[in-house]
Design an enzyme around this catalytic site. Structure first.
Site, PDB file in Angstrom:
ATOM      1  N   LYS A   1       0.833  -1.210   0.000  1.00 24.44           N
ATOM      2  CA  LYS A   1       0.000   0.000   0.000  1.00 24.44           C
ATOM      3  C   LYS A   1       0.866   1.258   0.000  1.00 24.44           C
ATOM      4  CE  LYS A   1      -3.629   2.664   0.360  1.00 24.44           C
ATOM      5  NZ  LYS A   1      -4.567   2.707   1.491  1.00 24.44           N
TER       6      LYS A   1
ATOM      7  N   LYS B   1      18.505  12.586 -24.321  1.00 26.53           N
ATOM      8  CA  LYS B   1      18.290  13.732 -25.222  1.00 26.53           C
ATOM      9  C   LYS B   1      16.921  14.361 -25.005  1.00 26.53           C
ATOM     10  CE  LYS B   1      16.558  12.936 -29.021  1.00 26.53           C
ATOM     11  NZ  LYS B   1      15.191  12.888 -29.605  1.00 26.53           N
TER      12      LYS B   1
END
Length: 309
Positions: A170, A240
């Site tokens: 959780k 990039k």
């Protein structure tokens, strides 16, 4: 069989009603009696204390705000440990601390009582409709025994592992969600400041690779298997792209804290000589820092997918 339910708030109220709708004989308690009025109207029995719930039920569910409330209900003078009988079981549905639950597990086990952490995911709407994931840690036999009750609460109950495992799942789920939320706020402000209408931007990006696939599904393709060759999308190309995005942020004066952190990760991975490997190879840096190695055989992943379907 009598079933106890303690905590009738935003989440617990709906879950308790779904147990009652499924036909279970329910004993309920909350610090505010008015929170239980609709449950009493539905035929549930009201109890003034958590201890009295525990004394009358073989299995008890709690749905509470957090660790302090759970510990108080568990160990207080009028709490569960004082009232539960040997052989009974307690499922805590709260979002809780795995460390606390493991400690409580040991204390209750000394009296022959089973504790299982069972946090849920699905929000108030899911609590009311029964569309909830329930992640359970603890005794597998007790999970199997009371699975029908869990199925009355949610439609995706799953056994995760030993005590605390459900709560770990959780916390991982929620932290991922809020980290992604923060990243989305960052990149959307970039897009809007760059001149794109926010609705048009949303419509565009939700059709991209990230938008079309569930967030956690793609982890199975590479990260879980430690499989980064051949690349699906090369690291040098990802570097990039992120560099271009952070440059745009600087040009427009948009803070890009998370994007710059991501670029630092990709740059470090590039400096390892991984430019031609898959872009997700940068995730190995976190494994290295954490002292963790993740490598799940492809066969296990495929079997897990089939079971989940």
């Amino acid at each position: 069989m009598k079933v106890g339910f303690i905590g009738l708030g935003t989440m617990g109220g709906g879950m308790a009603l779904n147990l009652r709708k499924a036909g279970y004989d329910l004993v309920v308690h909350d610090i505010r009696r008015e929170a239980g009025e609709r449950h009493i109207a539905a035929g549930c029995e009201w109890s003034d204390t958590a201890r009295r719930v525990a004394e009358s039920c073989e299995v008890v569910f709690t749905s509470l705000p957090g660790p302090p409330e759970v510990e108080s209900v568990a160990l207080g003078e009028g709490g569960l440990l004082a009232g539960m009988a040997r052989g009974s079981s307690w499922f805590d549905l709260s979002t809780n601390s795995p460390t606390l639950l493991r400690r409580l597990h040991a204390q209750f086990a000394a009296k022959g009582i089973s504790v299982l952490d069972s946090p849920v995911s699905g929000g108030p709407a899911g609590a009311n409709s029964g569309k909830l994931a329930i992640w359970v840690g603890g005794d597998r036999a007790k999970y199997d025994q009371y699975k029908p009750l869990l199925d009355a609460i949610g439609d995706q109950a799953a056994y995760i592992g030993d005590i605390g495992a459900g709560s770990v799942a959780k916390l991982v789920h929620n932290m991922a969600g809020y980290a992604i939320q923060t990243a989305l706020a960052e990149v959307f402000t970039l897009g809007v400041k760059a001149g794109v209408d926010p609705l048009d931007l949303w419509l565009a990006v939700r059709q991209g690779a990230q938008g079309r696939r569930r967030t956690f599904d793609r982890l199975a393709d590479d990260f879980l298997q430690a499989k980064f060759d051949p690349p699906s999308f090369a690291l040098r190309l990802a570097h990039k792209d992120v560099t271009l995005a952070t440059q745009l942020g600087r040009e427009l004066g948009v803070p890009m804290r998370l994007a710059n952190l991501a670029r630092e990760e990709l740059t470090e991975a590039m400096n390892r000589g991984w430019g031609e490997r898959d872009s997700r190879v940068a995730m190995l840096l976190q494994e290295e820092r954490s002292g963790v190695e993740i490598n799940v055989p492809a066969e296990r992943i495929e079997e897990a997918k089939r079971t989940a379907e």
